[in-house]
Design a protein around this motif. Sequence first.
Motif, PDB file in Angstrom:
ATOM      1  N   GLN A  78       1.033  -1.280   0.153  1.00  0.00           N
ATOM      2  CA  GLN A  78      -0.351   0.009  -0.074  1.00  0.00           C
ATOM      3  C   GLN A  78       0.918   1.374   0.189  1.00  0.00           C
ATOM      4  OE1 GLN A  78      -1.589  -2.381   2.282  1.00  0.00           O
ATOM      5  NE2 GLN A  78      -2.398  -2.783  -0.279  1.00  0.00           N
ATOM      6  N   GLY A  79       2.374   1.199  -0.218  1.00  0.00           N
ATOM      7  CA  GLY A  79       2.843   2.613  -0.129  1.00  0.00           C
ATOM      8  C   GLY A  79       2.458   3.235  -2.020  1.00  0.00           C
ATOM      9  N   PRO A  80       3.811   3.850  -1.930  1.00  0.00           N
ATOM     10  CA  PRO A  80       3.212   5.093  -3.548  1.00  0.00           C
ATOM     11  C   PRO A  80       2.807   4.792  -4.414  1.00  0.00           C
ATOM     12  CG  PRO A  80       5.662   4.951  -2.714  1.00  0.00           C
ATOM     13  CD  PRO A  80       5.089   3.861  -1.938  1.00  0.00           C
ATOM     14  N   GLY A  81       3.133   3.252  -4.556  1.00  0.00           N
ATOM     15  CA  GLY A  81       2.727   3.482  -5.985  1.00  0.00           C
ATOM     16  C   GLY A  81       3.637   3.929  -6.957  1.00  0.00           C
ATOM     17  N   ILE A  82       3.642   2.779  -8.870  1.00  0.00           N
ATOM     18  CA  ILE A  82       5.680   3.894  -9.520  1.00  0.00           C
ATOM     19  C   ILE A  82       4.443   4.854 -10.211  1.00  0.00           C
ATOM     20  CG2 ILE A  82       7.047   3.468 -11.192  1.00  0.00           C
ATOM     21  CD1 ILE A  82       6.557   0.362  -9.609  1.00  0.00           C
ATOM     22  N   GLU A  83       4.872   5.984 -10.299  1.00  0.00           N
ATOM     23  CA  GLU A  83       4.461   7.182 -11.696  1.00  0.00           C
ATOM     24  C   GLU A  83       4.484   6.525 -13.090  1.00  0.00           C
ATOM     25  OE1 GLU A  83       4.838  11.677 -10.249  1.00  0.00           O
ATOM     26  OE2 GLU A  83       4.980  10.431  -8.419  1.00  0.00           O
ATOM     27  N   ASN A  84       5.841   6.321 -12.941  1.00  0.00           N
ATOM     28  CA  ASN A  84       6.363   6.687 -13.982  1.00  0.00           C
ATOM     29  C   ASN A  84       6.739   4.789 -14.426  1.00  0.00           C
ATOM     30  OD1 ASN A  84       7.691   6.064 -17.146  1.00  0.00           O
ATOM     31  ND2 ASN A  84       8.357   7.963 -16.428  1.00  0.00           N
ATOM     32  N   GLU A 116       0.445  -3.867 -11.218  1.00  0.00           N
ATOM     33  CA  GLU A 116      -0.312  -3.288 -11.431  1.00  0.00           C
ATOM     34  C   GLU A 116       0.394  -2.437 -10.020  1.00  0.00           C
ATOM     35  OE1 GLU A 116      -4.847  -4.408 -10.552  1.00  0.00           O
ATOM     36  OE2 GLU A 116      -3.801  -6.125 -11.781  1.00  0.00           O
ATOM     37  N   THR A 117      -0.428  -0.973 -10.111  1.00  0.00           N
ATOM     38  CA  THR A 117       0.402   0.365  -9.657  1.00  0.00           C
ATOM     39  C   THR A 117      -0.686   1.494  -9.389  1.00  0.00           C
ATOM     40  OG1 THR A 117       2.198   1.473  -9.076  1.00  0.00           O
ATOM     41  CG2 THR A 117       1.699   1.430 -11.726  1.00  0.00           C
ATOM     42  N   ALA A 118      -0.909   2.562  -9.292  1.00  0.00           N
ATOM     43  CA  ALA A 118      -1.872   3.670  -8.633  1.00  0.00           C
ATOM     44  C   ALA A 118      -0.636   4.365  -7.777  1.00  0.00           C
ATOM     45  CB  ALA A 118      -3.226   2.647  -8.369  1.00  0.00           C
ATOM     46  N   VAL A 119      -0.625   5.285  -8.463  1.00  0.00           N
ATOM     47  CA  VAL A 119      -0.112   6.521  -6.782  1.00  0.00           C
ATOM     48  C   VAL A 119      -0.487   6.619  -6.159  1.00  0.00           C
ATOM     49  CG1 VAL A 119       0.688   9.113  -7.422  1.00  0.00           C
ATOM     50  CG2 VAL A 119       0.850   7.111  -9.295  1.00  0.00           C
ATOM     51  N   GLY A 120      -0.482   6.589  -4.919  1.00  0.00           N
ATOM     52  CA  GLY A 120      -0.874   7.135  -3.980  1.00  0.00           C
ATOM     53  C   GLY A 120      -1.828   5.404  -3.424  1.00  0.00           C
TER      54      GLY A 120
END
Lengths: 141, 118
Positions: A78-84, A116-120
């Motif tokens: 549940q971290g910050p996610g990956i932006e790029n 799968e990643t979502a920022v925030g």
Amino acid sequence: MPLETVSVDTERDVSRVRRAITAYADNLSFDLLARTHLVTAASELARNMLAYAGGGSVRIAKLRHEARVGLKATFEDQGPGIENLDEALSDGFSSSLGLGLGLGGARRLVDDFELETAVGEGTTVSIASWHEPDRHPPGGP
Amino acid sequence: MERIAIAQIGDCLLVTIQVDMHDRLALTLREDLGQRLVQTQATGVLLDISGLDTLDTFIARVLAGIASMSKLLGAETVIIGMRPAVAMTLVELGLTLDGVNTALDVERGMALLRRKNA
Ligand SMILES: Nc1ncnc2c1ncn2[C@@H]1O[C@H](COP(=O)(O)OP(=O)(O)OP(=O)(O)O)[C@@H](O)[C@H]1O
Ligand SMILES: [Mg+2]
């Protein structure tokens, strides 16, 4: 079929993940190279979870498809996610002092790789490797 | 506290890593080795990793760091006994460990050190 969930909160848990996956891979008679690849990929992903998201959990499961068996590990945080994502997956990119080889390397080391990643919100990475037990009898050549 | 033992053979320090080396243990080893190099003025370090069944980017970086530190303290490092599956995995990861000496076993490692330090 779910086998085990390991929570990753400290650096010691990263070696716990390595040991668990080693044991299951042996149990499913993975050959040495496939096991080493999978365990190394898992180690990189568990490390990333700890370094960038402060921890998370790893679900280990056994897969079956016709004559093949697979070992799957899902790393969820549940971290910050990956932006790029393209940047993160490319060799040599690191937001820390790393070599930036972990994520791209892990992808190359396994048969299946999903991210799968979502920022925030967080990041979930699944890896799996497969083998056909009959082709590699334990103790065979 | 858990540590990895460092043995002395003549001018060399021999480190045998037998466990799944967790990070703290690797970092402690680096510190201990630095101290022992200064105390003993050893000219060679043999790192036997034949017992290590995985080596990820972090541990590989620590091993490379040990080699650079030892060099600054006057000792050459040879990594001994890397398993073939580990070597293939490192290549796949893109980690080539440039500048680190390797040998198949302790005997060959010693011979390499003698040549290097001749
Ligand atoms: N679970 C995660 N949550 C958030 N960001 C992540 C996560 N995993 C990876 N990243 C980002 O992706 C980048 C690339 O990761 P990768 O593992 O390839 O390299 P690294 O960890 O920086 O270095 P290395 O793994 O070689 O030590 C990281 O620097 C980080 O910014
Ligand atoms: Mg990483």
